[in-house]
Design an enzyme around this catalytic site. Structure first.
Site, PDB file in Angstrom:
ATOM      1  N   HIS A  57       0.797  -1.230   0.000  1.00  0.00           N
ATOM      2  CA  HIS A  57       0.000   0.000   0.000  1.00  0.00           C
ATOM      3  C   HIS A  57       0.834   1.288   0.000  1.00  0.00           C
ATOM      4  O   HIS A  57       0.251   2.377   0.009  1.00  0.00           O
ATOM      5  CB  HIS A  57      -0.897   0.005   1.237  1.00  0.00           C
ATOM      6  CG  HIS A  57      -0.080   0.091   2.502  1.00  0.00           C
ATOM      7  ND1 HIS A  57       0.598  -0.989   3.009  1.00  0.00           N
ATOM      8  CD2 HIS A  57       0.206   1.135   3.299  1.00  0.00           C
ATOM      9  CE1 HIS A  57       1.265  -0.602   4.083  1.00  0.00           C
ATOM     10  NE2 HIS A  57       1.047   0.671   4.286  1.00  0.00           N
ATOM     11  N   HIS A  72       1.637   7.020  -0.325  1.00  0.00           N
ATOM     12  CA  HIS A  72       0.812   6.141   0.512  1.00  0.00           C
ATOM     13  C   HIS A  72      -0.541   5.986  -0.165  1.00  0.00           C
ATOM     14  O   HIS A  72      -1.286   6.959  -0.286  1.00  0.00           O
ATOM     15  CB  HIS A  72       0.656   6.761   1.911  1.00  0.00           C
ATOM     16  CG  HIS A  72       0.372   5.753   2.971  1.00  0.00           C
ATOM     17  ND1 HIS A  72      -0.863   5.182   3.130  1.00  0.00           N
ATOM     18  CD2 HIS A  72       1.176   5.205   3.910  1.00  0.00           C
ATOM     19  CE1 HIS A  72      -0.814   4.332   4.141  1.00  0.00           C
ATOM     20  NE2 HIS A  72       0.419   4.330   4.634  1.00  0.00           N
TER      21      HIS A  72
END
Length: 148
Positions: A57, A72
C-alpha cells in the site's frame, strides 16, 4: 530542483484534506495529496531513484541528493494486509520516474470503508521549499510539485 510527478490520476488537494493527522499536519514532511479516480490503475514512481521501501500500500523512492518521496495509497490501508494491491517491481530496485510500481483500485479501498486519498510527501524536507504544487485535475505522471 527535483520535479515530483503524480503517482496516480485524480484531483490534487492539500495535505490538510488527508483524514490522518500525521499527514494532514505534515509531520512526515510537506507535500500534497491526490483524490484518485475510482477504478483500476497503476501507481507510478513520482521520481527516479532507488525503491528503498515497498509495501503493498505504500512506497518510498530515494532520488538524487538522498531525497526520499513517500507515496501512501489510501489511509489505514495497511489493515488490508495487501488485499487489493499488486506489486509490480521488487524492493531495492532502481526505478524511473513514471514507472508503474503497484496496481490497485481506489474504488475497492472505498468499498472496504477506507479513504483512498494518496499523500505524496517529501520526507525529511525540513527547511526545504516545496513549490508549484498543483491543485485540481492531475494526470498520472504529470508534474505535481517541485522540491528545492
Amino acid at each position: 530542483m527535483l520535479s515530483v510527478l503524480s503517482p496516480v490520476a485524480g484531483t490534487a488537494v492539500g495535505l490538510s484534506e488527508v483524514p490522518d493527522p500525521v499527514f494532514a499536519q505534515a509531520m512526515v514532511g510537506p507535500g500534497t495529496a491526490i483524490r484518485p479516480h475510482p477504478g483500476p490503475q497503476e501507481a507510478v514512481a513520482p521520481v527516479g531513484g532507488l525503491l528503498v521501501k515497498l509495501h503493498a500500500h505504500a512506497f518510498v523512492v530515494l532520488a538524487e541528493g538522498d531525497r526520499g518521496v513517500l507515496v501512501h495509497l489510501g489511509i489505514d490501508t495497511v489493515k488490508l494486509g495487501g488485499a487489493g494491491f499488486e506489486r509490480l517491481v521488487a524492493e531495492k530496485t532502481e526505478v524511473s520516474a513514471g514507472q508503474p510500481l503497484i496496481r490497485w483500485d481506489p474504488a475497492d479501498v472505498t468499498a472496504r470503508g477506507l479513504s483512498p486519498i494518496v499523500p505524496v510527501v517529501a520526507l525529511d524536507a525540513v527547511g526545504d521549499v516545496i513549490s508549484r504544487a498543483v491543485t485540481g485535475a492531475v494526470d498520472r505522471g504529470a508534474p505535481l510539485f517541485r522540491w528545492a
